[in-house]
Write a protein that holds these residues in place. Sequence first.
Motif, PDB file in Angstrom:
ATOM      1  N   VAL A   1       2.572  -6.484   5.892  1.00  0.00           N
ATOM      2  CA  VAL A   1       2.328  -5.154   5.154  1.00  0.00           C
ATOM      3  C   VAL A   1       3.450  -4.443   4.936  1.00  0.00           C
ATOM      4  N   THR A   2       3.262  -4.098   3.556  1.00  0.00           N
ATOM      5  CA  THR A   2       4.453  -3.117   2.819  1.00  0.00           C
ATOM      6  C   THR A   2       3.949  -1.669   2.514  1.00  0.00           C
ATOM      7  N   VAL A   3       4.501  -0.717   3.220  1.00  0.00           N
ATOM      8  CA  VAL A   3       4.108   0.639   2.760  1.00  0.00           C
ATOM      9  C   VAL A   3       5.322   1.210   2.095  1.00  0.00           C
TER      10      VAL A   3
ATOM     11  N   ASN B   1      -5.051   3.061   9.280  1.00  0.00           N
ATOM     12  CA  ASN B   1      -5.368   4.325   8.344  1.00  0.00           C
ATOM     13  C   ASN B   1      -3.954   4.927   8.555  1.00  0.00           C
ATOM     14  N   SER B   2      -3.835   6.082   7.403  1.00  0.00           N
ATOM     15  CA  SER B   2      -2.607   6.936   7.146  1.00  0.00           C
ATOM     16  C   SER B   2      -1.340   6.266   7.684  1.00  0.00           C
ATOM     17  N   LEU B   3      -0.999   5.130   6.706  1.00  0.00           N
ATOM     18  CA  LEU B   3      -0.175   4.272   6.744  1.00  0.00           C
ATOM     19  C   LEU B   3       1.360   4.679   6.250  1.00  0.00           C
ATOM     20  N   LYS B   4       2.324   4.471   7.357  1.00  0.00           N
ATOM     21  CA  LYS B   4       3.669   5.270   7.037  1.00  0.00           C
ATOM     22  C   LYS B   4       4.408   4.009   6.610  1.00  0.00           C
ATOM     23  N   PRO B   5       5.745   4.473   6.045  1.00  0.00           N
ATOM     24  CA  PRO B   5       6.568   3.314   5.586  1.00  0.00           C
ATOM     25  C   PRO B   5       6.973   2.651   6.773  1.00  0.00           C
TER      26      PRO B   5
ATOM     27  N   VAL C   1       0.826  -1.317  -0.267  1.00  0.00           N
ATOM     28  CA  VAL C   1       0.157  -0.194  -0.063  1.00  0.00           C
ATOM     29  C   VAL C   1       1.107   1.314   0.019  1.00  0.00           C
ATOM     30  N   GLN C   2       0.133   2.325  -0.739  1.00  0.00           N
ATOM     31  CA  GLN C   2       1.112   3.428  -0.541  1.00  0.00           C
ATOM     32  C   GLN C   2       1.187   4.347   0.606  1.00  0.00           C
TER      33      GLN C   2
ATOM     34  N   ASP D   1       1.898   3.991  21.262  1.00  0.00           N
ATOM     35  CA  ASP D   1       1.947   5.388  21.028  1.00  0.00           C
ATOM     36  C   ASP D   1       2.238   5.899  19.569  1.00  0.00           C
ATOM     37  N   SER D   2       3.035   5.063  18.845  1.00  0.00           N
ATOM     38  CA  SER D   2       3.333   4.994  17.606  1.00  0.00           C
ATOM     39  C   SER D   2       1.906   4.773  16.423  1.00  0.00           C
ATOM     40  N   VAL D   3       1.058   4.332  16.984  1.00  0.00           N
ATOM     41  CA  VAL D   3      -0.148   4.067  16.265  1.00  0.00           C
ATOM     42  C   VAL D   3      -1.237   4.567  16.551  1.00  0.00           C
ATOM     43  N   LYS D   4      -1.352   5.147  17.772  1.00  0.00           N
ATOM     44  CA  LYS D   4      -2.500   5.808  18.324  1.00  0.00           C
ATOM     45  C   LYS D   4      -3.174   6.723  17.353  1.00  0.00           C
ATOM     46  N   GLY D   5      -4.602   7.056  17.098  1.00  0.00           N
ATOM     47  CA  GLY D   5      -5.053   7.519  16.048  1.00  0.00           C
ATOM     48  C   GLY D   5      -5.158   7.360  14.848  1.00  0.00           C
TER      49      GLY D   5
END
Length: 133
Positions: A129-131, A84-88, A12-13, A62-66
């Motif tokens: 999962v690959t971002v 949501n709002s996936l990051k690398p 996913v991008q 904490d890194s994934v909250k929200g």
Amino acid sequence: QLQLVESGGGLVQPGGSLRLSCAASGFTLGYYAIGWFRQAPGKEREGVSCISSSDLNIYYADSVKGRFTMSRDNAKNTVYLQINSLKPEDTGVYYCAAEQAPPSAADYSGSCRTLEEYGMDYWGKGTLVTVSS
């Protein structure tokens, strides 16, 4: 045979979304605290989210909250992780794990409370999962 099977991973991008599923067979997830853990390349596995046995408490790193939301569907014997709002830096293999609640516990978190692995009784094999753009 008691097993957990994860699904829903993929490429996913950045900024995209995925919904991971963790389906149980051979036992009832409703009697377990369930955790999602991930392992990034070259790093140790870390806890990202946990849900207590009666769904009264949900914990997030904490890194994934929200951005991450964990839920359970007892009718389907499945738990989910909406990402949501996936990051690398979210790239990695995502595992679900289950920790059995004591019979007398109205709600049980166990090692989920601190997003740790030590109490987990069953593990899935993971979904990747690959971002990346």
